[in-house]
Design a protein around this motif. Structure first.
Motif, PDB file in Angstrom:
ATOM      1  N   UNK A 120      43.022  60.007  32.911  1.00  0.00           N
ATOM      2  CA  UNK A 120      42.331  61.292  32.759  1.00  0.00           C
ATOM      3  C   UNK A 120      40.822  61.111  32.939  1.00  0.00           C
ATOM      4  N   UNK A 121      40.282  60.045  32.317  1.00  0.00           N
ATOM      5  CA  UNK A 121      38.843  59.785  32.457  1.00  0.00           C
ATOM      6  C   UNK A 121      38.491  59.487  33.917  1.00  0.00           C
ATOM      7  N   UNK A 122      39.389  58.739  34.586  1.00  0.00           N
ATOM      8  CA  UNK A 122      39.164  58.421  35.993  1.00  0.00           C
ATOM      9  C   UNK A 122      39.145  59.689  36.841  1.00  0.00           C
ATOM     10  N   UNK A 123      40.068  60.586  36.541  1.00  0.00           N
ATOM     11  CA  UNK A 123      40.131  61.837  37.301  1.00  0.00           C
ATOM     12  C   UNK A 123      38.885  62.679  37.059  1.00  0.00           C
ATOM     13  N   UNK A 124      38.365  62.600  35.846  1.00  0.00           N
ATOM     14  CA  UNK A 124      37.121  63.322  35.561  1.00  0.00           C
ATOM     15  C   UNK A 124      36.000  62.778  36.434  1.00  0.00           C
ATOM     16  N   UNK A 125      35.957  61.445  36.557  1.00  0.00           N
ATOM     17  CA  UNK A 125      34.920  60.823  37.388  1.00  0.00           C
ATOM     18  C   UNK A 125      35.076  61.221  38.851  1.00  0.00           C
ATOM     19  N   UNK A 126      36.310  61.255  39.333  1.00  0.00           N
ATOM     20  CA  UNK A 126      36.560  61.603  40.727  1.00  0.00           C
ATOM     21  C   UNK A 126      36.459  63.105  40.956  1.00  0.00           C
ATOM     22  N   UNK A 127      36.287  63.834  39.861  1.00  0.00           N
ATOM     23  CA  UNK A 127      36.246  65.295  39.931  1.00  0.00           C
ATOM     24  C   UNK A 127      37.563  65.878  40.439  1.00  0.00           C
ATOM     25  N   UNK A 128      38.676  65.254  40.065  1.00  0.00           N
ATOM     26  CA  UNK A 128      39.982  65.732  40.492  1.00  0.00           C
ATOM     27  C   UNK A 128      40.701  66.498  39.390  1.00  0.00           C
ATOM     28  N   UNK A 129      40.104  66.595  38.214  1.00  0.00           N
ATOM     29  CA  UNK A 129      40.758  67.330  37.135  1.00  0.00           C
ATOM     30  C   UNK A 129      41.088  68.741  37.578  1.00  0.00           C
ATOM     31  N   UNK A 130      42.259  69.217  37.175  1.00  0.00           N
ATOM     32  CA  UNK A 130      42.725  70.559  37.518  1.00  0.00           C
ATOM     33  C   UNK A 130      43.046  70.721  38.994  1.00  0.00           C
ATOM     34  N   UNK A 131      43.033  69.625  39.743  1.00  0.00           N
ATOM     35  CA  UNK A 131      43.352  69.759  41.171  1.00  0.00           C
ATOM     36  C   UNK A 131      44.560  68.887  41.505  1.00  0.00           C
ATOM     37  N   UNK A 132      45.267  69.272  42.581  1.00  0.00           N
ATOM     38  CA  UNK A 132      46.524  68.597  42.888  1.00  0.00           C
ATOM     39  C   UNK A 132      46.421  67.100  43.173  1.00  0.00           C
ATOM     40  N   UNK A 133      45.331  66.621  43.820  1.00  0.00           N
ATOM     41  CA  UNK A 133      45.270  65.167  44.051  1.00  0.00           C
ATOM     42  C   UNK A 133      45.445  64.370  42.757  1.00  0.00           C
ATOM     43  N   UNK A 134      45.035  64.931  41.648  1.00  0.00           N
ATOM     44  CA  UNK A 134      45.193  64.233  40.373  1.00  0.00           C
ATOM     45  C   UNK A 134      46.656  63.947  40.066  1.00  0.00           C
ATOM     46  N   UNK A 135      47.545  64.827  40.519  1.00  0.00           N
ATOM     47  CA  UNK A 135      48.973  64.625  40.276  1.00  0.00           C
ATOM     48  C   UNK A 135      49.597  63.803  41.403  1.00  0.00           C
ATOM     49  N   UNK A 136      49.084  64.002  42.624  1.00  0.00           N
ATOM     50  CA  UNK A 136      49.714  63.371  43.783  1.00  0.00           C
ATOM     51  C   UNK A 136      49.343  61.894  43.903  1.00  0.00           C
ATOM     52  N   UNK A 137      48.058  61.604  43.893  1.00  0.00           N
ATOM     53  CA  UNK A 137      47.604  60.263  44.296  1.00  0.00           C
ATOM     54  C   UNK A 137      48.157  59.140  43.410  1.00  0.00           C
ATOM     55  N   UNK A 138      48.143  59.277  42.071  1.00  0.00           N
ATOM     56  CA  UNK A 138      48.687  58.167  41.277  1.00  0.00           C
ATOM     57  C   UNK A 138      50.189  57.948  41.489  1.00  0.00           C
ATOM     58  N   UNK A 139      50.879  58.942  42.059  1.00  0.00           N
ATOM     59  CA  UNK A 139      52.337  58.810  42.218  1.00  0.00           C
ATOM     60  C   UNK A 139      52.731  58.327  43.609  1.00  0.00           C
TER      61      UNK A 139
END
Lengths: 277, 336
Positions: A128-147
C-alpha cells in the motif's frame, strides 16, 4: 472386484445430498435475485424463481451509489490482463526451468517455490505504501501489476513442461536453426497448451474473485472491482436485498459460465495435483 | 513435499565447428542468456511487488508509522510488546483459532468421506465431481453475503429450519460461538469438495489389489478404509492440513462480509468474529491508520501460521497408525 467398488443406493443418496447442499446457496441467490423484496420476509422462504429479475437488474444498474457497472468493467479488465500475463510469463519461465541449462537454476527454482508459501497479508501494508509512492492508489494498475506473475504458475508450468516437451524435439528445432525464443513460441507453447489453459482458467477465477488487496488499495467508491461494489451494496442496502442478490448473482455468473464450459479441465487440473494454493 | 528436479540431461548447446560466423555467435549468446531473459520477468516483478514489501513490513513494524504523520520515529520492538498486551489482539487470535478448528476438522473428515464415495464405480461421475466443486469456484464475497442472509436472526432460512425441528432462533451474528459456527459453515461449504477431489486423486493411486487381498482376509469396508486408505493418504492429508492452516488463519473475506452496518471490520459490535487479518486491517487502515502496529500484527500472524502448521504436522506424524509402504508414499508425493 466389481462388488467391492460398486456404488450402493446409499452412496448415490449421499452424493445427491452433498450435491444439493453444494448448489443450493447459489440457486437460492438466483431465486432471491428474481423476486421482489417481499421474498425476504416470507416464511417459509420461497425456493422457486420469480419474474422480477429484469426489474432488479434495472434498479441495480440505475443505483448510482453502487458503481456496479464500473465494477464489472474494471474486474473484466483486471482479470483478463492478469490472466494473459500470468500464462505468458509462467510458460516462459516454466520452459526455462524445465528444459534449459543455466547456472543457479535449482537455487532460483527453490526461491520460486518459497514464494508460494508466503501469506499475502504480510505484504499488504508495504505494498500500500509503495502504491502511494507510485501514485497508483485507487487506480487499476495497483491491482493489476503485483498480480502479473505468480510462483504457483511458474512451478505448475515447469512440472508440466518436464513431461510434455521432449528434449529431442527441442534439439531438432535447434538443428533446424530455431533460436530459443522461436523454440518457445513454435514448439513449447503449443505443447503446453492444455496446462496453460487450466492455469489461465484458475488465474481468471482467482483474480475475478479477489477481495483482500482491492479492498485495501481501491478506496475510491467510484472505481471499484465488482467484489468491492458488492461490499458497498451489502453494507448500505440491507432493505433492498433482491437488488443486492441480483448483484451477487451477476458477479458470480462469469465464474459459473467458465465452470460449465471448462469444468472437466478444472477438475482434471485439481486432480492432477496441479493446484496447490 | 519434495521437489523432483528433472533427472534428464538438459539440452546441450550445438557443438562448435570451425570459424565463428555472426549467426553462430548469436546462437551462443542465445543459449547462454535466453534462460535468464525468460525467468527475469518473474524475478523483477516479484522482487518489486513481493519480496521488497515483505522485508519492508518488518521495517515498518519497528516504527511509530502513522499514515497521516510526516515523520515516523523508530520505536524498536514497542509495537510488538504493546501488541502482546493488547486484549483485542488476543481476542482476534482466539476467534481465528476457534473458527479454524471448528471448520477444518469437520471439513477434512467430510472430504475424506466424500472422496471415498466418489471413488466408487459411479454413473454420472463428472456431474457429481462438478457439483461438489461448484462452491469452490463461486465468488467468495457474493457467497458471504448470501450466507449472511441465510443466517439472519428473523427471516434467515437456517433459523427457520431449526424452528421446524423445535430449536429456538439462534443469534448467529451477536453470539460469539454461533458466529464462529456460521463462518465455519461458509468455509466448509467452499472447501470440502475441493479437498475431496484432492483426496480422490490420491485414492485412485492406491493399488486396488491391496483392497482385494484385504477383502479376502475378511476386512469390511470400514476396516479397509481406516487400515489401507487413510494410512496411505497420510502425505496428502498432511498437505491439505497445511493448506487449510495457511488459508484458515488468514480468513478475511467471509467474516468481513458476514457483518455489515457500522464498523463491520470489527466483526460485530463486540468483535464476536473479528479475525487477526481483520484486526490488522482495522489498525493499518480505517479507522486507525497505524501502519507500524498493523505491520506488527501481520508478522505475528505469520508466526502464528508457522507455529500452528508445525504443530499440525507433528500431530499428524504421530497419529495415523500403520506406516505406509515407502514406495507408495513416495510416488504420491511425486505426483503432487
Amino acid at each position: 472386484m466389481t462388488r467391492l467398488w460398486a456404488a450402493s443406493r446409499l452412496t448415490y443418496a449421499a452424493l445427491i445430498a452433498a450435491g444439493v447442499l453444494s448448489i443450493f446457496p447459489i440457486y437460492w441467490m438466483f431465486v432471491v435475485a428474481s423476486r421482489s423484496n417481499d421474498a425476504m420476509g416470507q416464511l417459509p422462504p420461497p425456493v422457486t424463481p420469480g419474474g422480477n429479475f429484469g426489474a432488479n437488474v434495472s434498479r441495480l444498474l440505475n443505483n448510482t451509489d453502487a458503481y456496479f457497472v464500473a465494477g464489472l468493467v474494471n474486474s473484466a479488465i483486471v482479470a483478463v490482463t492478469v490472466t494473459v500475463s500470468v500464462v505468458f510469463f509462467s510458460t516462459l519461465a516454466g520452459f526455462a526451468f524445465a528444459k534449459l541449462r543455466f547456472r543457479g537454476r535449482n537455487a532460483l527454482l527453490m526461491v520460486i517455490i518459497a514464494t508460494m508459501m508466503v501469506p499475502t497479508q504480510l505484504g499488504v501494508i508495504p505494498l500500500y505504501l509503495l502504491m502511494t509512492k507510485l501514485n497508483w492508489n485507487d487506480r487499476l494498475p495497483a491491482v493489476i501489476v503485483p498480480a502479473l506473475v505468480t510462483g504457483f504458475g511458474v512451478f505448475m508450468m515447469r512440472q508440466y513442461a518436464g513431461q510434455a516437451v521432449s528434449n529431442e524435439l527441442i534439439e531438432a528445432a535447434r538443428v533446424d536453426g530455431c533460436n530459443t525464443a522461436r523454440i518457445y513460441w513454435n514448439v513449447v507453447l503449443p505443447a503446453l497448451r492444455p496446462a496453460a489453459a487450466v492455469l489461465g482458467l484458475l488465474t481468471f477465477m482467482t483474480t475475478w474473485n479477489d477481495f483482500l488487496w482491492p479492498y485495501a488499495v481501491l478506496n475510491d467508491p467510484e472505481n471499484p472491482t465488482v467484489q468491492l461494489a458488492l461490499r458497498t451494496l451489502s453494507d448500505g442496502y440491507y432493505t433492498d436485498m433482491s437488488q443486492v442478490f441480483t448483484g451477487t448473482a451477476i458477479a458470480t455468473l462469469p465464474l459459473l459460465l467458465v465452470f460449465v464450459l471448462f469444468g472437466r479441465q478444472i477438475i482434471g487440473g485439481i486432480m492432477e495435483g496441479a493446484v496447490k494454493a | 513435499m519434495t521437489v523432483q528436479l528433472d533427472p534428464r540431461p538438459p539440452v546441450a548447446p550445438a557443438p562448435r565447428t570451425g570459424r565463428r560466423t555472426p549467426a553462430m555467435r548469436f546462437s551462443r549468446l542465445d543459449t547462454k542468456y535466453s534462460p535468464y531473459l525468460f525467468i527475469a520477468p518473474f524475478f523483477v516483478l516479484f522482487g518489486v511487488f513481493g519480496a521488497y514489501p515483505l522485508i519492508y513490513t518488518f521495517w515498518v513494524s519497528l516504527h511509530d508509522w502513522d499514515l497521516l504523520g510526516s515523520n515516523h520515529p523508530f520505536v524498536g520492538l514497542e509495537n510488538y510488546s504493546r501488541l502482546l498486551e493488547d486484549p483485542d489482539f488476543w481476542h482476534a487470535v482466539v476467534n481465528t483459532l476457534g473458527i479454524f478448528v471448528i471448520s477444518t476438522v469437520p471439513q477434512l473428515l467430510a472430504a475424506l468421506w466424500l472422496a471415498n464415495l466418489l471413488n466408487r464405480q459411479l454413473r454420472a461421475r463428472t456431474t457429481f465431481r462438478m457439483a461438489v466443486l461448484i462452491p469452490n469456484i463461486t465468488s467468495t464475497a457474493a457467497v458471504a453475503i448470501v450466507f449472511g442472509v441465510l443466517f439472519g436472526r428473523e427471516f434467515g432460512m437456517v433459523n427457520w429450519l431449526l424452528d421446524l425441528v423445535g430449536i429456538d432462533a439462534i443469534e448467529w451474528k451477536s453470539n460469539r460461538f454461533a458466529s464462529w459456527v456460521a463462518i465455519s459453515t461458509m468455509v466448509d461449504w467452499r472447501w470440502t469438495g475441493y479437498n475431496a477431489l484432492i483426496f480422490l486423486a490420491a485414492m485412485q493411486a492406491i493399488p486396488r489389489d491391496l483392497y482385494e487381498s484385504a477383502a479376502i482376509d475378511g476386512a469390511g469396508r470400514a476396516r479397509q478404509f481406516w487400515s489401507i486408505t487413510v494410512p496411505l493418504l497420510k502425505p496428502t492429508i498432511i498437505f491439505t492440513v497445511i493448506i487449510s492452516t495457511i488459508g484458515g488463519l488468514q480468513l478475511f473475506t467471509e467474516p468481513r462480509l458476514f457483518h455489515s452496518g457500522t464498523n463491520p471490520i470489527r466483526g460485530g459490535t463486540l468483535r464476536e468474529s473479528q479475525t487477526v487479518t481483520m484486526y490488522m486491517f482495522e489498525n493499518a487502515f480505517a479507522p486507525h491508520y497505524n501502519f507500524g502496529y498493523g505491520s506488527a500484527v501481520a508478522w505475528l500472524l505469520f508466526a502464528l501460521i508457522a507455529v500452528v502448521a508445525a504443530i499440525n504436522v507433528l500431530l499428524l506424524r504421530r497419529l495415523g497408525g500403520a506406516k505406509p509402504p515407502k514406495d507408495h508414499a513416495k510416488s504420491k508425493e511425486g505426483a503432487r
